[in-house]
Design an enzyme around this catalytic site. Sequence first.
Site, mmCIF file in Angstrom:
data_model
loop_
_atom_site.group_PDB
_atom_site.id
_atom_site.type_symbol
_atom_site.label_atom_id
_atom_site.label_comp_id
_atom_site.label_asym_id
_atom_site.label_seq_id
_atom_site.Cartn_x
_atom_site.Cartn_y
_atom_site.Cartn_z
ATOM 1 N N THR A 129 18.226 23.635 -6.276
ATOM 2 C CA THR A 129 17.319 24.721 -6.663
ATOM 3 C C THR A 129 17.957 26.095 -6.466
ATOM 4 O O THR A 129 17.668 27.035 -7.208
ATOM 5 C CB THR A 129 16.004 24.600 -5.850
ATOM 6 O OG1 THR A 129 15.362 23.396 -6.258
ATOM 7 C CG2 THR A 129 15.056 25.757 -6.095
ATOM 8 N N SER A 181 20.026 17.521 -6.354
ATOM 9 C CA SER A 181 20.517 16.634 -5.292
ATOM 10 C C SER A 181 20.100 15.161 -5.424
ATOM 11 O O SER A 181 20.783 14.297 -4.887
ATOM 12 C CB SER A 181 20.170 17.183 -3.910
ATOM 13 O OG SER A 181 18.807 17.070 -3.636
ATOM 14 N N THR A 186 17.749 20.556 -1.901
ATOM 15 C CA THR A 186 17.135 20.250 -0.600
ATOM 16 C C THR A 186 16.614 18.815 -0.496
ATOM 17 O O THR A 186 16.418 18.309 0.604
ATOM 18 C CB THR A 186 15.974 21.219 -0.288
ATOM 19 O OG1 THR A 186 14.968 21.068 -1.298
ATOM 20 C CG2 THR A 186 16.446 22.656 -0.230
ATOM 21 N N ASP A 187 16.403 18.156 -1.657
ATOM 22 C CA ASP A 187 15.774 16.819 -1.607
ATOM 23 C C ASP A 187 16.579 15.814 -0.801
ATOM 24 O O ASP A 187 16.012 14.993 -0.068
ATOM 25 C CB ASP A 187 15.572 16.269 -3.030
ATOM 26 C CG ASP A 187 14.479 17.014 -3.794
ATOM 27 O OD1 ASP A 187 13.765 17.812 -3.170
ATOM 28 O OD2 ASP A 187 14.354 16.792 -5.006
#
Length: 323
Positions: free
Chosen positions: A14, A58, A91-92
Amino acid sequence: MIKPKVCIIFTGGTISMTVDETVGAAIPTLSGEKILAMVSNIDKLADIEVINFSEIPSPHITFDMLFNVKKLIIQKLDQDDISGVIVTHGTDTLEESAYFLDLTINHYKPVIVVGAMRNSSELGYDGSSNLAAAVCTAISKKAQNKGVLVVLNNVVNLASEVVKTNTLSLDTFQSPYGPLGIIDTNDLILYRNIAYREFIDTDKIERNVVLIKTVVDMDDSLIRASVELGAKGIILEAMGRGNLPLKVFEGVKYALSKGVLVVIVSRCNSGRVFESYGYGGGGKELSNLGAIMGGEARGPKARIKLMLALGKGMTKQQIKQLF
Ligand code: ASP
């Protein structure tokens, strides 16, 4: 005054996204140079070397990519002019990649993994402030010998502990024992030290490791299917202190009889598993049978640890020690 130099490896996420009008949702579009252009005054703190590694979300990260990122990081850390390396990441799956790097890199210089919760088309894009905080961490001597660190929302967490806890909030990354420190006025303020660091020196990973979450009244079909499909290891997210429904316990017996390693962790958000219960499927029974109690580890990180340990060719006894 000579400024410290930091290398930033941009992988996507992101932090590199904008909203595409035709798709109507965020996709990766920004190069490292474009992201850095939004971080005002960063050039006063450090010289930055940009490596545009990839522009992917990710959930698309692979272990092949992570081994390449790891190699690149070590190459850069070995350069005398580099103070630290930063990796931008979605971030996932950030906590998994950060932990992979933490386990496979043994260097005193700081390695920081950073991301953003809001893309650059949104109000309050947090990519620039997160990247600024990551640079402040990467140039701090106080960040040395701490393993891989995760920096978002001005908070510095250990890769070995941190978990993404919320799908939206800026303070989504939390550690059960609190952060290692914070960034305050460009300086890393440490709250505590680290207890230990783990290092698995390998360039190989065993892919046939599955993670299974247990639920009430579950049977052994997923475990049996995993064994039939050639699993070398099974991470079981057990209940509470590390206990299982009776049918799942039968599945564990079956897996162990076929020589498959079974590691018990908890589906709770924090706390260790232990041989506290002696009833059928309880932690004591599991341990007696030969399942490995995974201690403090959470499921996704335990999976990576077991994959690397098996990749290195460690014995069951060594893996037991490791956990
Ligand atoms: N889905 C995004 C990713 O992991 C989320 C993010 O970066 O925050 O790439």
